[in-house]
Design a protein around this motif. Structure first.
Motif, PDB file in Angstrom:
ATOM      1  N   LYS A 287       0.703   3.659   7.841  1.00  0.00           N
ATOM      2  CA  LYS A 287       1.964   3.189   7.248  1.00  0.00           C
ATOM      3  C   LYS A 287       2.400   4.197   6.201  1.00  0.00           C
ATOM      4  O   LYS A 287       1.596   4.843   5.552  1.00  0.00           O
ATOM      5  CB  LYS A 287       1.786   1.827   6.590  1.00  0.00           C
ATOM      6  CG  LYS A 287       1.785   0.688   7.563  1.00  0.00           C
ATOM      7  CD  LYS A 287       1.745  -0.624   6.824  1.00  0.00           C
ATOM      8  CE  LYS A 287       1.733  -1.772   7.798  1.00  0.00           C
ATOM      9  NZ  LYS A 287       1.628  -3.055   7.126  1.00  0.00           N
TER      10      LYS A 287
ATOM     11  N   ASN B  54       3.538   3.892   3.182  1.00  0.00           N
ATOM     12  CA  ASN B  54       3.060   3.686   1.817  1.00  0.00           C
ATOM     13  C   ASN B  54       1.630   4.172   1.629  1.00  0.00           C
ATOM     14  O   ASN B  54       1.300   4.720   0.592  1.00  0.00           O
ATOM     15  CB  ASN B  54       3.158   2.206   1.435  1.00  0.00           C
ATOM     16  CG  ASN B  54       4.591   1.730   1.364  1.00  0.00           C
ATOM     17  OD1 ASN B  54       5.511   2.534   1.253  1.00  0.00           O
ATOM     18  ND2 ASN B  54       4.787   0.427   1.441  1.00  0.00           N
TER      19      ASN B  54
ATOM     20  N   ASP C 226       1.699   7.990   1.523  1.00  0.00           N
ATOM     21  CA  ASP C 226       2.265   8.411   0.240  1.00  0.00           C
ATOM     22  C   ASP C 226       1.254   8.233  -0.887  1.00  0.00           C
ATOM     23  O   ASP C 226       1.120   9.092  -1.756  1.00  0.00           O
ATOM     24  CB  ASP C 226       3.531   7.617  -0.085  1.00  0.00           C
ATOM     25  CG  ASP C 226       4.680   7.936   0.858  1.00  0.00           C
ATOM     26  OD1 ASP C 226       4.604   8.962   1.555  1.00  0.00           O
ATOM     27  OD2 ASP C 226       5.643   7.145   0.891  1.00  0.00           O
ATOM     28  N   LEU C 227       0.549   7.111  -0.874  1.00  0.00           N
ATOM     29  CA  LEU C 227      -0.453   6.849  -1.898  1.00  0.00           C
ATOM     30  C   LEU C 227      -1.579   7.870  -1.835  1.00  0.00           C
ATOM     31  O   LEU C 227      -2.014   8.399  -2.862  1.00  0.00           O
ATOM     32  CB  LEU C 227      -1.009   5.432  -1.747  1.00  0.00           C
ATOM     33  CG  LEU C 227      -2.088   5.024  -2.744  1.00  0.00           C
ATOM     34  CD1 LEU C 227      -1.529   5.049  -4.161  1.00  0.00           C
ATOM     35  CD2 LEU C 227      -2.609   3.645  -2.416  1.00  0.00           C
TER      36      LEU C 227
END
Length: 138
Positions: free
Chosen positions: A11, A13, A16-17
């Motif tokens: 995913k 997110n 990105d994390l």
């Protein structure tokens, strides 16, 4: 279950994390080097040769001249190490503040930007639609 894990891990997110954590770790190392190799020696020069890395209070054992020897001898408070980490934290907090401030400024500019003008034909079609809607209400 493997398919669900793959969907979860990929995913946006999560990716990105992960990128943020990796960049944050690299940034932390960079700030540590700046503080240890540049800022601390300058502060030491200004204050008369104080070396933060060797500032400590020995609580037990025989008095020692270096931090590593004092730690080996017994309980030691390494407040110089704390000061170095405090400077690291303040630099990282300041940079993060500047980044957030910049992002907020860009967001406000984007929100304040006027909406792009519609092409002439779309403006005319909108006016025609509005006129037809008024005629139907009468």
């Amino acid at each position: 279950m493997l398919k669900e894990f793959k969907e979860f891990a990929l995913k946006g997110n999560m990716v990105d994390l992960a990128i943020g954590v990796i960049i944050g770790g690299a940034f932390g190392g960079l700030v540590n080097s700046i503080v240890t190799d540049i800022i601390t020696p300058i502060i030491g020069l200004i204050t008369g040769g104080i070396d933060f890395s060797n500032m400590f209070i020995q609580l037990s054992g025989q008095p020692q001249s270096t931090l590593s020897a004092a730690r080996t001898a017994g309980a030691t408070i390494a407040y110089g190490n704390f000061l170095t980490l405090l400077i690291n934290f303040l630099i990282i907090a300041w940079v993060l503040f500047l980044v957030v401030k910049l992002m907020n400024s860009l967001k406000r500019q984007q929100e304040a930007a006027p909406a792009p003008e519609l092409p002439r034909d779309q403006v005319l079609l909108t006016e025609i639609r509005d006129l037809l809607a008024k005629q139907q209400q009468k």
